[in-house]
Design a protein around this motif. Structure first.
Motif, PDB file in Angstrom:
ATOM      1  N   LYS A   1       8.165  51.468  55.613  1.00 17.05           N
ATOM      2  CA  LYS A   1       8.925  51.595  54.345  1.00 17.05           C
ATOM      3  C   LYS A   1       9.613  52.483  53.746  1.00 17.05           C
ATOM      4  CE  LYS A   1       4.346  49.602  52.781  1.00 17.05           C
ATOM      5  NZ  LYS A   1       2.830  49.561  52.064  1.00 17.05           N
ATOM      6  N   VAL A   2       9.464  53.545  54.515  1.00 12.94           N
ATOM      7  CA  VAL A   2      10.476  55.058  54.034  1.00 12.94           C
ATOM      8  C   VAL A   2      11.890  54.347  54.794  1.00 12.94           C
ATOM      9  CG1 VAL A   2      11.096  57.237  54.606  1.00 12.94           C
ATOM     10  CG2 VAL A   2       8.536  56.469  53.920  1.00 12.94           C
ATOM     11  N   ARG A   3      11.723  53.808  55.933  1.00 12.17           N
ATOM     12  CA  ARG A   3      13.066  53.596  56.592  1.00 12.17           C
ATOM     13  C   ARG A   3      13.982  52.459  55.458  1.00 12.17           C
ATOM     14  NH1 ARG A   3      14.811  51.918  62.815  1.00 12.17           N
ATOM     15  NH2 ARG A   3      16.903  51.424  62.206  1.00 12.17           N
ATOM     16  N   ALA A   4      13.252  51.668  55.130  1.00 13.07           N
ATOM     17  CA  ALA A   4      13.945  50.292  54.321  1.00 13.07           C
ATOM     18  C   ALA A   4      14.431  51.133  53.090  1.00 13.07           C
ATOM     19  CB  ALA A   4      12.686  49.461  54.225  1.00 13.07           C
ATOM     20  N   ARG A   5      13.714  51.949  52.382  1.00 14.88           N
ATOM     21  CA  ARG A   5      13.948  52.440  51.004  1.00 14.88           C
ATOM     22  C   ARG A   5      15.304  53.376  51.307  1.00 14.88           C
ATOM     23  NH1 ARG A   5       9.366  54.104  50.001  1.00 14.88           N
ATOM     24  NH2 ARG A   5       9.636  56.399  50.331  1.00 14.88           N
ATOM     25  N   THR A   6      15.112  54.014  52.569  1.00 12.23           N
ATOM     26  CA  THR A   6      16.253  55.200  52.587  1.00 12.23           C
ATOM     27  C   THR A   6      17.533  54.308  53.116  1.00 12.23           C
ATOM     28  OG1 THR A   6      14.732  56.672  53.460  1.00 12.23           O
ATOM     29  CG2 THR A   6      17.032  57.239  53.917  1.00 12.23           C
TER      30      THR A   6
ATOM     31  N   HIS B   1      16.877  65.065  58.094  1.00 13.11           N
ATOM     32  CA  HIS B   1      15.559  64.932  58.412  1.00 13.11           C
ATOM     33  C   HIS B   1      14.921  63.899  57.297  1.00 13.11           C
ATOM     34  CE1 HIS B   1      11.354  66.722  57.503  1.00 13.11           C
ATOM     35  NE2 HIS B   1      11.177  65.703  58.417  1.00 13.11           N
ATOM     36  N   ILE B   2      14.357  62.932  57.795  1.00 10.17           N
ATOM     37  CA  ILE B   2      13.838  61.721  57.209  1.00 10.17           C
ATOM     38  C   ILE B   2      12.306  61.969  57.103  1.00 10.17           C
ATOM     39  CG2 ILE B   2      13.256  59.201  56.976  1.00 10.17           C
ATOM     40  CD1 ILE B   2      16.286  60.154  56.384  1.00 10.17           C
ATOM     41  N   HIS B   3      11.647  62.251  55.744  1.00 11.99           N
ATOM     42  CA  HIS B   3      10.156  62.218  55.400  1.00 11.99           C
ATOM     43  C   HIS B   3      10.034  62.116  54.197  1.00 11.99           C
ATOM     44  CE1 HIS B   3       6.236  63.483  56.692  1.00 11.99           C
ATOM     45  NE2 HIS B   3       6.077  64.041  55.387  1.00 11.99           N
ATOM     46  N   ASP B   4       8.934  61.176  53.894  1.00  8.57           N
ATOM     47  CA  ASP B   4       8.640  60.994  52.425  1.00  8.57           C
ATOM     48  C   ASP B   4       7.868  62.071  51.632  1.00  8.57           C
ATOM     49  OD1 ASP B   4       8.217  59.567  50.195  1.00  8.57           O
ATOM     50  OD2 ASP B   4       6.491  58.473  50.732  1.00  8.57           O
ATOM     51  N   ASP B   5       8.741  63.083  51.104  1.00  9.93           N
ATOM     52  CA  ASP B   5       8.196  64.088  50.376  1.00  9.93           C
ATOM     53  C   ASP B   5       8.875  64.524  49.140  1.00  9.93           C
ATOM     54  OD1 ASP B   5      10.229  66.022  51.118  1.00  9.93           O
ATOM     55  OD2 ASP B   5       9.536  66.246  53.232  1.00  9.93           O
ATOM     56  N   ARG B   6       8.549  65.366  48.678  1.00  7.49           N
ATOM     57  CA  ARG B   6       9.494  65.893  47.204  1.00  7.49           C
ATOM     58  C   ARG B   6      10.590  66.362  47.420  1.00  7.49           C
ATOM     59  NH1 ARG B   6       3.835  67.347  45.863  1.00  7.49           N
ATOM     60  NH2 ARG B   6       3.038  66.102  44.306  1.00  7.49           N
ATOM     61  N   GLY B   7      11.038  66.563  48.675  1.00 10.09           N
ATOM     62  CA  GLY B   7      12.295  67.120  48.912  1.00 10.09           C
ATOM     63  C   GLY B   7      13.338  65.916  49.518  1.00 10.09           C
ATOM     64  N   ALA B   8      12.814  64.752  49.883  1.00 14.93           N
ATOM     65  CA  ALA B   8      13.634  63.686  50.475  1.00 14.93           C
ATOM     66  C   ALA B   8      14.797  63.368  49.792  1.00 14.93           C
ATOM     67  CB  ALA B   8      12.714  62.750  50.476  1.00 14.93           C
TER      68      ALA B   8
ATOM     69  N   LEU C   1       0.342  54.283  60.440  1.00 14.52           N
ATOM     70  CA  LEU C   1       1.558  55.519  60.205  1.00 14.52           C
ATOM     71  C   LEU C   1       3.004  54.568  60.499  1.00 14.52           C
ATOM     72  CD1 LEU C   1      -0.136  58.403  62.220  1.00 14.52           C
ATOM     73  CD2 LEU C   1       0.445  58.303  59.890  1.00 14.52           C
ATOM     74  N   ARG C   2       3.128  53.713  61.431  1.00 10.95           N
ATOM     75  CA  ARG C   2       4.247  52.991  61.665  1.00 10.95           C
ATOM     76  C   ARG C   2       4.812  52.277  60.506  1.00 10.95           C
ATOM     77  NH1 ARG C   2       5.593  55.706  65.766  1.00 10.95           N
ATOM     78  NH2 ARG C   2       4.812  55.061  67.984  1.00 10.95           N
ATOM     79  N   ALA C   3       3.717  51.659  59.742  1.00 10.33           N
ATOM     80  CA  ALA C   3       3.908  50.721  58.804  1.00 10.33           C
ATOM     81  C   ALA C   3       4.614  51.560  57.473  1.00 10.33           C
ATOM     82  CB  ALA C   3       2.839  50.028  58.062  1.00 10.33           C
ATOM     83  N   ILE C   4       3.783  53.017  57.130  1.00 11.78           N
ATOM     84  CA  ILE C   4       4.566  53.809  56.090  1.00 11.78           C
ATOM     85  C   ILE C   4       6.144  54.219  56.385  1.00 11.78           C
ATOM     86  CG2 ILE C   4       4.135  55.948  55.267  1.00 11.78           C
ATOM     87  CD1 ILE C   4       1.086  55.627  55.783  1.00 11.78           C
TER      88      ILE C   4
END
Length: 271
Positions: A68-73, A7-14, A62-65
């Protein structure tokens, strides 16, 4: 487990989710399916007062956010040296993950530690995923640093269909564990079930176990099981997910709920 859904999501459990998925994939020579669900707010739908005009801008944001998460992951996954692919879907997070998990061996999701206070806290979705789907869920505490598949595993066994489903799902990982402890709690006044069933089943898969019959001693089953966890100190554990549904809300039963609120090791759940 060859097919691991993350599960990919930008949170404290990522971070703990990603590390657990990588640990499972490396231990089993598996592949990680990264699934990112964009949860579009309800109010982006048509609004007679003109609110719909905000929808395109909000969706773009939302897509832009998410990008960024995808690139970082993806950069992180390249450093981890694991095989992965990426899937992005829109809509309800639980339905999106379950739909993507049809051919996955396990879903890696976060087990929150405490009440969710803001958007950075992990969403409490393990119950929904475990009870509404057929794919086992590895519930990873948000503070976990690793999933030591080759360490010490604990199987909570009560002879139920739920416990059996979790045990069967866990076999590929249990084969990697150095120690496997099967724990059953003696419940006063209840007809004893054949606690040796689980060790015998695992033995047929070449998995040696140690069987523990834990006394209840006036405690609840959950309290006795927690006592066993504190003594045996497992690196991860396996248990059945018990619950019932009310409309679309899924609620864990007493033992499962207590263990997941208090335990701080990854738990493989199946219903």
């Amino acid at each position: 487990m060859k097919s691991v859904l993350l599960h990919i999501h930008d949170d404290r459990g990522a971070e703990s989710r990603l590390q657990a998925a990588c640990d499972i994939a490396r231990a089993s020579d598996g592949h990680i399916h990264c699934v990112q669900v964009t949860m579009l707010p309800d109010f982006v739908a048509a609004d007679m007062y003109g609110g719909a005009s905000l929808a395109p801008a909000m969706i773009d944001e939302l897509r832009a956010i998410d990008e960024k998460v995808r690139a970082r992951t993806e950069e992180r996954l390249q450093r981890e040296g694991v095989s992965w692919d990426w899937r992005q879907v829109d809509g309800d997070i639980v339905r999106g993950l379950l739909s993507a998990a049809k051919l996955s061996d396990v879903i890696v999701a976060t087990l929150p530690e405490g009440t969710r206070k803001d958007f950075s806290d992990p969403m409490p979705i393990c119950a929904d995923l475990a009870l509404a789907g057929r794919t086992p869920v590895m519930a990873v505490p948000q503070s976990a640093r690793a999933l030591m598949a080759a360490g010490r595993a604990l199987v909570a066994w009560d002879g139920s269909q739920e416990a059996a489903a979790a045990l069967r799902a866990a076999v590929p990982l249990l084969k990697l564990a150095q120690e496997v402890h099967v724990v059953t709690v003696e419940e006063a006044g209840k007809y004893p079930f054949p606690a040796t069933d689980a060790p015998e089943y695992l033995a047929r898969h070449g998995i040696a176990t140690q069987l523990h019959t834990w006394p209840q001693d006036g405690r609840t089953v959950a309290e006795a099981l927690m006592a066993a966890i504190r003594v045996l100190k497992p690196d991860w554990m396996v248990m059945g997910a018990y619950g019932h549904s009310r409309l679309r809300e899924y609620v864990f039963g007493g033992v499962t709920r207590t263990i997941l609120h208090e335990v701080r090791v990854p738990v493989l759940l199946a219903h």
